[in-house]
Design a protein around this motif. Structure first.
Motif, PDB file in Angstrom:
ATOM      1  N   UNK A 132     -81.405 126.684 -65.184  1.00 11.38           N
ATOM      2  CA  UNK A 132     -80.315 125.726 -65.243  1.00 11.38           C
ATOM      3  C   UNK A 132     -80.818 124.347 -65.678  1.00 11.38           C
ATOM      4  N   UNK A 133     -79.872 123.408 -65.786  1.00 13.40           N
ATOM      5  CA  UNK A 133     -80.187 121.997 -66.027  1.00 13.40           C
ATOM      6  C   UNK A 133     -80.390 121.337 -64.671  1.00 13.40           C
ATOM      7  N   UNK A 134     -81.445 120.550 -64.538  1.00  8.64           N
ATOM      8  CA  UNK A 134     -81.700 119.841 -63.285  1.00  8.64           C
ATOM      9  C   UNK A 134     -81.358 118.367 -63.378  1.00  8.64           C
ATOM     10  N   UNK A 135     -81.473 117.781 -64.562  1.00  8.64           N
ATOM     11  CA  UNK A 135     -81.192 116.359 -64.763  1.00  8.64           C
ATOM     12  C   UNK A 135     -80.871 116.146 -66.238  1.00  8.64           C
ATOM     13  N   UNK A 136     -80.030 115.144 -66.508  1.00  2.30           N
ATOM     14  CA  UNK A 136     -79.723 114.825 -67.897  1.00  2.30           C
ATOM     15  C   UNK A 136     -80.394 113.542 -68.369  1.00  2.30           C
ATOM     16  N   UNK A 137     -80.794 112.678 -67.449  1.00  4.26           N
ATOM     17  CA  UNK A 137     -81.460 111.434 -67.819  1.00  4.26           C
ATOM     18  C   UNK A 137     -82.488 111.088 -66.758  1.00  4.26           C
ATOM     19  N   UNK A 138     -83.756 111.473 -66.936  1.00  9.18           N
ATOM     20  CA  UNK A 138     -84.295 112.126 -68.125  1.00  9.18           C
ATOM     21  C   UNK A 138     -83.861 113.595 -68.201  1.00  9.18           C
ATOM     22  N   UNK A 139     -83.921 114.179 -69.399  1.00 11.75           N
ATOM     23  CA  UNK A 139     -83.509 115.580 -69.529  1.00 11.75           C
ATOM     24  C   UNK A 139     -84.540 116.522 -68.914  1.00 11.75           C
ATOM     25  N   UNK A 140     -84.121 117.239 -67.873  1.00 13.74           N
ATOM     26  CA  UNK A 140     -85.011 118.164 -67.169  1.00 13.74           C
ATOM     27  C   UNK A 140     -84.294 119.497 -66.993  1.00 13.74           C
ATOM     28  N   UNK A 141     -84.957 120.565 -67.372  1.00 11.17           N
ATOM     29  CA  UNK A 141     -84.438 121.906 -67.136  1.00 11.17           C
ATOM     30  C   UNK A 141     -85.296 122.582 -66.088  1.00 11.17           C
ATOM     31  N   UNK A 142     -84.775 123.654 -65.518  1.00  9.12           N
ATOM     32  CA  UNK A 142     -85.446 124.302 -64.389  1.00  9.12           C
ATOM     33  C   UNK A 142     -85.331 125.809 -64.495  1.00  9.12           C
TER      34      UNK A 142
END
Length: 201
Positions: free
Chosen positions: A50-60
């Motif tokens: 999934x996506x964990x954060x958008x700013x900064x962009x972090x996927x997991x």
């Protein structure tokens, strides 16, 4: 009438099968990594993604147990998420086998590589979208490890871009369901959010 599923009574493996049957559909991160000496390039699908954060962009993505992807990320700090598209189902499934760490799924399945720009692991050349990541955080939880990676570059084949962004219908995302079941996109529903309006005084 409902049927109860009690994880304490069922045990981990049985409740895992239950969870993966109801938490559906799950997007698939097709993760490429490389061993510390750079001699073996690994590729494996991970359906807890999934996506964990958008700013900064972090996927997991989550590694259940200590998979080769996890070991390589811990040792090198780098990985690539390759988009799992429906036409790639047979290739993705071929890389899901639990091979030894010294074994390259790229070579086994005959998957063409392309070089990444910012990290050492290669991209999957036929994947329509790739995201080059560097490890941000790992979080150990129960029998699993959550791997968070900051996206330093995303690259999309131009044929899949409509109005400036990737188009889901063209991408034809592949998803994981329960057991040996896989899912495809199906019908896309369009429904706008209802904005909140202050009540008139």
């Amino acid at each position: 009438m409902r049927v109860d599923f009690d994880p304490a009574e069922m045990g981990g493996p049985a409740f895992y099968r239950f969870l993966t049957s109801v938490v559906v559909p799950r997007p698939i991160a097709w993760v490429s990594t490389v061993t510390p000496d750079g001699t073996v390039e690994n590729l494996a699908p991970h359906s807890f993604f999934s996506i964990a954060s958008t700013d900064p962009p972090i996927v997991q993505f989550t590694s259940i147990g200590r998979k080769d992807s996890l070991r390589n990320v811990e040792d090198t700090g780098e990985f690539v998420v390759n988009f799992s598209a429906e036409p790639l189902l047979q290739l993705i499934n071929a890389t899901a086998t639990d091979f030894p760490r010294t074994f390259s799924e790229f070579d086994y399945a005959g998957i063409e590589r392309e070089p990444s720009r910012h990290v050492r692991p290669p991209r999957v050349a036929v994947s329509p979208v790739v995201m080059e990541c560097r490890s941000h955080t790992t979080l150990h939880m129960g029998n699993s490890t959550l791997v968070f990676g900051r996206v330093f570059l995303a690259s999309v084949h131009e044929d899949y871009i409509v109005n400036g962004r990737p188009d889901a219908e063209l991408l034809r995302p592949l998803t994981k369901l329960g057991g040996d079941e896989w899912g495809t996109l199906g019908t896309i529903l369009h429904l706008s959010r209802i904005p909140y309006e202050e009540p008139a005084m």
